[in-house]
Write an enzyme that holds these catalytic residues in place. Structure first.
Site: not given
Lengths: 597, 370
Positions: A217-219, A401
């Site tokens: 999650e984008d960490a 994205r």
């Protein structure tokens, strides 16, 4: 008949609108008429609008005649040799400024290649479809549009070096990156706005791979040794101001050590850091609640005459103290006077901020994330050459994205570092062939991928990992200034409910929507417990149903309404009691009927 | 909670269907057993807050569809979709912002040519669509209208009918034809001013010539072998009487019109259909039972009540619950004037006073025997 308007007022009519418009435009190009004038023809209304007024947004365009740009190669050469200036181009009618209304009547070519006879103007550069902030992003033509928007918005939040003389200034807040770097992948418009002398981040070695689930999650995974070497380290300056005011009756504030026992005097150890003048010394460590400047003010309301005569009682402590989140070291102190001639003190507190778990970082492609784990260098994966990445991002950040630009930046950043050059990534101008060649020439795979070895087990990883250099920005959202939790704590005086906000040690509100969720789950007992923060016991008169009052002297509970001593103790929320009181103030007497179980 | 009657009826139907399957007896029994288990699982438990669940199930996805409103591909009509439309239905507005009808044709008329013909009969034509020019004759104090003879012929409009319609719309006037395509409108009243004449002119222009009032636009679409007319504007009563229209399959999005024409049960179904279709068009898959509950609540009083201040929330029996929603002071003052009593039985009231609300696990209590 076409009506002609000048700045919105009707000035006449014409039969041949085409002739009039061409005449006006040629005269403008020949400078017979003002270059500030714009003409437009509104076909649906059959009107000509001539505008000269202020407040119109205009933009420069190259004039085109018979399908040929008026800016010829010879002229471009002259510009390069600085013989021709921007103003000359406008004077010679090579270029003109067009407003939004006239643009509607123009046919503008984006590049010189697509020019036809119908075209009236040529864009200076296709890059100009982007704004100033967006055009500083690399590969804007290879990313999805919304990512550019996010990227430009996050560049605004980045900690960089916005001004160079920050040590001489006294801004309220100032965030400075300690080792800012020029971008390896830059754009032409970055030079135009001198962004490279005010960089916003650092070139950082990035690998795209998962890491034991700590970068979901984008960490981000950050190399501990990189942080120790000073990667993305920043300094935050905050200036606190206080001044001495003059009051009615010749009284004024005084800077100095407040005497013990004065009104509002806080605990003694808070004043320990002040020197004899009552001002803190530079390079002192300050924490929450510490006093920076001792200040004594006259009392706001004078007491009785006896107190006034005693002298010292006439003053209160009004010292400048530090708020919770602004701790650090005192950087400098400015002692001066303000416009009214009173003493003005500015104390700048410096705080060094090393990235930690929870801090926010972002690339220039709208890819933001918080640090999920800081890993010692020996546990980080490494390449055959022994290079460990500074940051590891998760591969799931890319496909949905579609930030192809970021992949290219990592790839070409690597090539730029190998070659020791800057690579241009301006919109519609970049090519990826040359960087790939550089990589191949230096013995790397031309797609930027490499075999990596697990830093913990030493095993070679099965798949090849994209590793390269990407420009990373540190955003000014710092966890340590935001983290907040509470079990019990201060309550508001009026409602007996918890206060709001981190600075007041407040609780997190369980609002109306959240309440509905508890009901939907059929859990009203949980809800009652969560809402019981203002629960009180009140005596309710069994005769008239109003709230009875305890008389502490007689040790009796009496209803003030009917004087009855018959009552029952009930637990209810204080907010409800308050509602009853407020209703009483608007002449509504609600009574509660009670029964015994 | 199990309603025995409904359950027996449902399972009787299911049994008939299962009997037709090509399965062994044991398998059929198993299917029925499984179905019964599923049926009981799907029932709501006593004390479950179905209203809150229904509200959340509709409103949470609705917030995600806001960006997609006011958009519709292909057809030329711009009909309100998405969240604004859902709000419109739940607010029970008297007429939708963009009323529209879907008209199917009878089998013998189901071809392009008759569809075109019917469409021209449906679309309202006004006098202003039929004229070339109109002007005020100030010398004779009358209005001179230059008619488009060709258009009149194409649309099959006779001048006598037109004059009748104008006289119906505007009173105290005299209308005559001076020649084939010039119409003269004169006021019967003495002392007519220019302003009066101007006012008459706008009225005359607006007078009805052909078609059905309120239908501004009508386009023809082909939907799976059927020629369908879609209109902008709605007039259920008149359209069902038009020749060639399949009156069993006519539909409108004006729920109040459905209520006035067919009654409350039809209106309830219309509410369900409209919300369901709007949500489905946005890709929201809400269970129909939530909408059933909402429609039932809106129509339970025999007329369509909105969900909101003047509808369901304003009709709650508890003072505290009403004043908790909107217009706090008004409800408190009104209740105090008539001396209202609050039984504190609802959820909101109990939360306000700090007691356990009577839902879910709060329904049960433990009592000790003496």
């Amino acid at each position: 008949m076409t009506e002609v308007y000048l700045d919105g007022t009707l000035i006449g009519e014409t039969d041949d609108h085409k002739k009039l418009i061409t005449e006006l435009k040629t005269k403008r190009r020949k400078k017979i008429l003002s270059t500030n004038m714009n003409v437009s023809f509104l076909q649906d209304k059959d009107e000509i609008h001539v505008n000269m007024g202020i407040g119109r947004v205009r933009r420069p365009l190259i004039n085109v005649e018979n399908g040929k740009s008026l800016l010829t190669k010879d002229l471009i050469k002259k510009i390069e040799e600085k013989e021709l200036t921007w103003k000359d181009m406008q004077k010679k009618g090579i270029m003109e400024y067009i407003d939004a209304e006239e643009e509607e009547n123009s046919y503008i070519a984006l590049t010189e290649k697509e020019l036809t006879k119908e075209h009236t103007h040529l864009e200076l550069d296709p890059l100009l479809i982007l704004g100033i902030a967006t055009s500083t992003l690399p590969y804007p033509d290879k990313n999805r549009g919304d990512r550019l928007n996010y990227g430009a918005r996050m560049a605004v939040q980045s900690v960089g070096i916005p001004i160079h003389n920050f040590l001489m200034r006294d801004d309220t807040t100032m965030n400075i990156l300690i080792n800012p770097q020029k971008t390896l992948i830059s754009t032409q418009s970055m030079d135009a706005i001198h962004l490279n002398s005010h960089p916003t981040g650092q070139n950082i070695v990035v690998a795209i791979m998962p890491f034991y689930g700590y970068n979901i999650e984008d960490a981000l995974i950050v190399n501990k040794s990189s942080l120790e070497r000073g990667a993305l380290k920043s300094i935050a300056y905050r200036t606190h101001t206080t001044s001495c005011r003059r009051y009615w009756g010749g009284q004024e504030d005084k800077i100095g050590l407040p005497e013990k026992g004065i009104k509002n005097y806080k605990s003694e150890d808070l004043y320990n850091k002040l020197d004899q003048s009552g001002i803190i010394q530079p390079e002192t460590k300050v924490e929450e609640g510490d006093i920076l400047v001792g200040k004594i003010s006259p009392l706001r309301f004078l007491g009785i005459a006896k107190e006034i005569r005693m002298g010292i009682e006439n003053f209160r402590d009004n010292s400048l103290h530090l708020e919770e989140i602004h701790d650090g070291f005192v950087e400098k102190i400015i002692l001066t006077t303000n416009e009214e001639g009173n003493i003005l003190l500015k104390i700048t507190v410096r705080d060094t901020r090393i990235p930690e778990v929870g801090d926010k970082l972002a690339t220039r492609h709208g890819q933001k994330g918080v640090i999920g784990l800081v890993v010692p260098e020996e546990d980080m994966p490494f390449t055959a050459e022994g290079i460990t990445p500074d940051i590891i991002i998760n591969s799931h950040a890319i496909p949905s994205r579609m930030t192809v630009g970021q992949i290219l930046e990592i790839l070409e950043g690597k090539a730029a570092a190998l070659n020791g050059t800057h690579i241009d990534a301006t919109a519609f101008k970049s090519s990826e062939e040359e960087p790939r060649k550089i990589l191949a020439d230096n013995g790397f795979q031309d797609d930027g991928k490499e075999s990596l070895y697990n830093g913990i087990t030493g095993e070679k990883m099965e798949s090849k990992i994209l590793i390269g250099i990407c420009y990373y920005q540190r955003l000014y959202h710092i966890v340590s200034k935001k983290i907040h939790a509470r079990a019990k704590g201060p309550v508001a005086l009026l409602t007996k409910q918890p206060t709001a906000g981190r600075s007041k040690g407040g609780g997190l509100r369980l609002g109306g929507m959240e309440k509905d969720c508890f009901i939907a789950h059929g859990a009203p007992i949980v809800l009652q417990e969560r809402f019981s923060s203002d629960s009180v016991k009140e005596h309710i008169c069994t005769e008239c149903g109003t709230i009875a009052v305890k008389d502490h002297i007689k040790n009796k509970v009496v209803c003030l309404n009917c004087k009855s001593e018959e009552n029952i103790e009930v637990r209810l929320s204080y907010a409800f009691k308050l509602l009853l009181d407020e209703m009483k103030s608007m002449m509504i007497a609600a009574s509660i009927k009670t029964t015994k179980d | 909670m199990i309603n025995k009657e409904i359950k027996d009826k449902t399972f009787k139907l299911l049994k008939e269907k299962v009997e037709l399957l090509d399965k062994t007896k044991k398998e059929k029994e198993e299917i029925l057993k499984l179905a019964e288990k599923r049926y009981e699982n799907m029932l709501y438990d006593s004390g479950e807050a179905i209203g809150v669940v229904a509200a959340q199930s509709v409103s949470e996805p609705a917030t995600q569809t806001t960006l997609k409103s006011y958009h519709r591909e292909s057809s030329g009509l711009n009909i309100i979709q998405g969240l604004p439309r859902v709000i419109e239905i739940l607010d029970a507005r008297k007429s939708p912002e963009t009323p529209t009808m879907k008209i199917y044709l009878l089998p013998e008329q189901n071809n392009k040519n008759s569809a075109k013909k019917i469409a021209s009969n449906i679309k309202e034509t006004k006098l202003m669509h039929l004229m070339v020019e109109d002007s005020l004759d100030l010398a004779n104090m009358c209005i001179e209208i230059n008619m488009d003879a060709e258009k009149m012929k194409n649309l099959d409009i006779k001048t006598d009918d037109l004059i009748k319609n104008i006289k119906k719309k505007v009173r105290n006037i005299e209308v005559k034809m001076s020649d084939d395509h010039t119409m003269i409108v004169e006021s019967k009243k003495a002392g007519t001013t220019v302003q009066d004449l101007q006012r008459t002119r706008t009225k005359v222009r607006d007078s009805h010539a052909k078609g059905i009032p309120d239908i501004d636009f009508c386009i023809i679409e082909k939907v799976n072998d059927d020629w369908v007319l879609q209109t902008l504007g709605s007039n259920l009563r008149k359209i069902t009487k038009i020749e060639g229209v399949d009156s069993n399959r006519v539909s409108t999005n004006n729920i109040f019109e459905v209520y006035e024409t067919f009654g409350i049960e039809a209106a309830r179904q219309a509410i369900i259909n409209e919300i369901l279709n709007t949500l489905r068009a946005q890709g929201v898959d809400t269970d129909i039972r939530h909408l059933l509950l909402i429609a039932d609540a809106m129509t339970s009083k025999g007329e369509i009540k909105p969900i909101g201040r003047y509808g369901l929330s304003g009709a709650k029996s508890s003072v505290l619950a009403r004043s908790n929603f909107e217009e706090t002071v008004k409800h408190l003052v009104d209740a105090s004037i008539i001396g209202e009593k609050d039984e504190l039985k609802g959820i909101v009231e109990n939360i306000i006073i700090g007691k356990t609300a009577k839902v879910g696990s709060g329904l049960v209590e433990l009592k000790m025997k003496d």
